[in-house]
Enzyme design. Structure first.
Site, PDB file in Angstrom:
ATOM      1  N   ILE A 182       7.323   6.332  -8.303  1.00 22.55           N
ATOM      2  CA  ILE A 182       8.213   6.629  -9.432  1.00 22.55           C
ATOM      3  C   ILE A 182       8.072   5.541 -10.494  1.00 22.55           C
ATOM      4  O   ILE A 182       8.545   4.413 -10.327  1.00 22.55           O
ATOM      5  CB  ILE A 182       9.689   6.725  -8.959  1.00 22.55           C
ATOM      6  CG1 ILE A 182       9.795   7.639  -7.727  1.00 22.55           C
ATOM      7  CG2 ILE A 182      10.563   7.201 -10.115  1.00 22.55           C
ATOM      8  CD1 ILE A 182       9.289   9.052  -7.921  1.00 22.55           C
ATOM      9  N   GLU A 383       0.687  13.329 -12.101  1.00 22.56           N
ATOM     10  CA  GLU A 383       1.013  14.506 -12.930  1.00 22.56           C
ATOM     11  C   GLU A 383       0.065  15.668 -12.635  1.00 22.56           C
ATOM     12  O   GLU A 383      -0.404  16.349 -13.538  1.00 22.56           O
ATOM     13  CB  GLU A 383       0.935  14.138 -14.417  1.00 22.56           C
ATOM     14  CG  GLU A 383       1.832  12.989 -14.793  1.00 22.56           C
ATOM     15  CD  GLU A 383       3.169  13.439 -15.326  1.00 22.56           C
ATOM     16  OE1 GLU A 383       3.422  14.652 -15.355  1.00 22.56           O
ATOM     17  OE2 GLU A 383       3.963  12.565 -15.675  1.00 22.56           O
TER      18      GLU A 383
END
Lengths: 404, 246
Positions: A182, A383
């Site tokens: 993260i 992503e």
């Protein structure tokens, strides 16, 4: 001079000599605002990022003081409406801003991508009016730093398998689970977290850092995005008030729509990293002499440079067309996948070739290529991985799902 | 208070300078243009700071063709309130100064700013000419300017020291380094600039007094010749016969 978080890192005296490369006159497809935005962000990067980035990357430290500068320049959520802390710009302007930030460093672009596309955007798109008013202005101004929790230790490419979950407890939900990889998490004031409810539907919520049972330990030892801070999110019986849960969105389309926005930005951002490598290699090839002439005069160097500018030009046109589609709401997730995959891979190849043109100097932090190359290894994977995006294109053209 | 900032468009500092074969024209192809840094970083930003302190408005003026609008728009993005472009292809400082003075004579500006020079022609002429045409005091190369009512305190570097002048507005000032610090426009400023007025007027009729006839590049720098410290005869010979300075 920087704040106390930065130890002894001061600005390098070396000048960032980057110049833009536009082989096909793509600039003529851009508006005055696009060009002004590019000039402004480029100037900011030259003044604030380039003089410090090598040392921050070297020391694996995050230049946290840049959050404020990114907010001031307007890099957080530039395409969101002004009344919610955004810039009211179009999608091409957003892409150009990401390109210029990544020209500086993929880690700096990541700081901005996450804040804008993965935190502000979902709150804007799915949040209640109260949530928008409470969080968006502070995120836009950089007063709050946000992060986005979807990926888990055992669920990366397959987010629907997530085990992070919420259980109804009257006026709140009890959140348990863990998120991994993260960006910004150890610094974040809030996290947008996706978790399964008792019916198995994925829900989104805003979790504040001080809430009991919530921690965000840092992940150490990265050889990539070293100037960007990455961590985990750990939830142990965290009470999330129901007013902090996004009211209406259920299922993966919530987080995936945010990812589409961020991936779109990456498709542009990667061009920035490629341009920086190409620019450095082109200049080096004209200045470095071997056998009594500039190495740019040798055919094998010219081959590398010619292929680089060809690929950059193709990527610029792809990004511009994708941006034009996005401006009218017609860019499909599969089209975004194609551009993200193509442009990041293109940039990584160019970073490697550019590194070769620099010879031995290419492995040092005197030149940006090796840092971009290491960064782009992450960008290739996060992503949506390079392979997964290929399968998204495959599914889109065949109508057949390779994931099941 | 009303501030006017005169801005010009110049090639960027890294542009390769070339002239057409007969030397009559500057080769513009492949050249990127910017707002003259002295106008942008010092004159415009100090005008904006003074407006923020004392209220009022900041107007940008440029004498040039429509292709200058991008540079003007940047000034609006940095924070100017409105802009005026005199639609002309100027050939001399006097032409530009005449056009600016023609506009300013009825507008009652308190301070008219320009940069200390443009980085292309390095003339440092327009400010002085505007002041003369409007019969106003002119302070050149100023690196500090404060306003208190209609009293301006202006300082400028002089050889071996600093000169501080007090002068009553209205005045014309040319701004040098130190006057202010560059402001990078932010995205909101860029979007707001689109809606700010940029009016275009035709030039007032004025027959230019001079026209450029020929441009040429300075001679290329020669290499260094190292002379052994012991060999004074050779040094004298070179200075006398080659350099012809003794």
């Amino acid at each position: 001079m920087h704040n106390q978080n930065n130890g002894t890192i001061t600005k390098s005296a070396k000048t960032d000599r980057f110049q833009h490369h536009d082989y096909y006159g793509v600039d003529e497809l851009l508006t005055e605002e696009h060009l002004l935005a590019r000039e402004a962000v480029r100037e900011w990067v030259k003044q604030e990022v380039s003089p410090i980035i090598e040392e921050y990357a070297d020391k694996s430290k995050c230049p946290t003081h840049l959050f404020k500068g990114l907010a001031e320049i307007g890099a957080f959520g530039p395409s969101l409406p002004v009344e919610y802390g955004g810039g009211g710009m179009d999608e091409i302007a957003y892409g150009i801003i990401m390109q210029e930030l990544e020209r500086g460093d993929s880690g700096i672009r990541s700081m901005a991508s996450v804040q804008g596309s993965l935190v502000m955007y979902p709150i804007y798109r799915f949040g209640s009016e109260e949530q928008k008013r409470k969080y968006l202005p502070k995120l836009g101004s950089g007063e709050f730093i946000g992060c986005f929790g979807l990926t888990e230790p055992d669920h990366g490419s397959n987010p629907s398998g997530m085990i992070t979950n919420i259980k109804d407890d009257g006026d709140a939900y009890i959140l348990n689970g863990a998120k991994m990889w993260i960006t910004n998490s150890p610094l974040a004031d809030i996290a947008v977290v996706w978790a399964k409810d008792e019916e198995g539907a994925i829900r989104g919520m805003i979790v504040e850092k001080d809430w009991k049972g919530f921690s965000a330990p840092e992940i150490h030892g990265k050889w990539s995005l070293r100037a960007s801070i990455t961590g985990e999110l750990v939830f142990e019986d965290v009470r999330v008030p129901k007013e902090n849960v996004f009211p209406d969105v259920r299922g993966l389309k919530g987080p995936l729509s945010c990812l589409s926005k961020a991936r779109y930005g990456i498709a542009w951002g990667a061009i920035g990293a490629a341009l920086d490598c190409y620019d450095s290699a082109l200049r080096y090839s004209q200045e470095r002499e071997q056998f009594g002439k500039p190495i740019g005069q040798f055919q094998l160097t010219q081959k590398k440079l010619a292929e680089m500018i060809t690929e950059i030009t193709k990527a610029q046109l792809l990004a511009w067309r994708l941006g034009s589609l996005a401006n009218v709401g017609k860019a499909t997730p599969a089209q975004i996948s194609m551009a993200k995959r193509n442009n990041v891979h293109m940039a990584l190849q160019i970073a490697r070739e550019a590194r070769q043109i620099h010879g031995g100097m290419g492995i040092t932090n005197e030149y940006p290529c090796m840092r971009h190359m290491m960064n782009l290894e992450t960008v290739l994977t996060y992503e949506g991985t390079h392979d997964i995006h290929l399968l998204i294109t495959g599914m889109d053209v065949t109508g057949l799902n390779a994931f099941k | 208070m009303k501030f006017l900032v005169c801005v010009s468009k110049t090639p960027e500092t890294t542009a390769k300078i070339a002239f057409s074969g007969d030397g009559s024209q500057f080769e513009t192809s492949g050249v990127n243009y910017i707002m003259n840094p002295y106008d942008e970083w010092y004159a415009l930003v100090r005008a904006l700071e003074l407006k923020e302190l004392h209220g009022g408005s900041v107007t940008i003026i440029n004498v040039g063709p429509a292709s200058n609008d991008a540079v003007i728009r940047k000034g609006l993005a940095i924070g100017a309130d409105n802009a005026l472009r005199v639609n002309a292809e100027p050939n001399s400082s006097l032409y530009i100064a005449k056009q600016i003075a023609e506009h300013a004579k009825t507008e009652n500006y308190d301070v008219i700013f320009c940069g200390k020079e443009s980085i292309d022609y390095n003339g440092s002429e327009v400010g002085a000419m505007v002041a003369e045409l409007l019969d106003l005091p002119f302070i050149s190369f100023a690196n500090h300017l404060d306003l208190e009512g209609n009293l301006a305190t202006v300082s400028r570097d002089i050889e071996g020291g600093i000169e501080v002048a007090e002068v009553e507005t209205p005045i014309v000032v040319s701004a040098a380094k130190g006057m202010a610090e560059q402001r990078i426009p932010n995205m909101r400023g860029i979007m707001m600039a689109k809606r700010k007025p940029l009016s275009v007027v035709e030039p007032f009729d004025f027959a230019d007094l001079s026209v450029p006839v020929h441009f040429q590049l300075p001679p290329e720098k020669g290499g260094c010749v190292y002379v052994d410290g012991e060999n004074m005869d050779e040094l004298v010979r070179l200075l006398h016969q080659e350099a012809k300075v003794i």
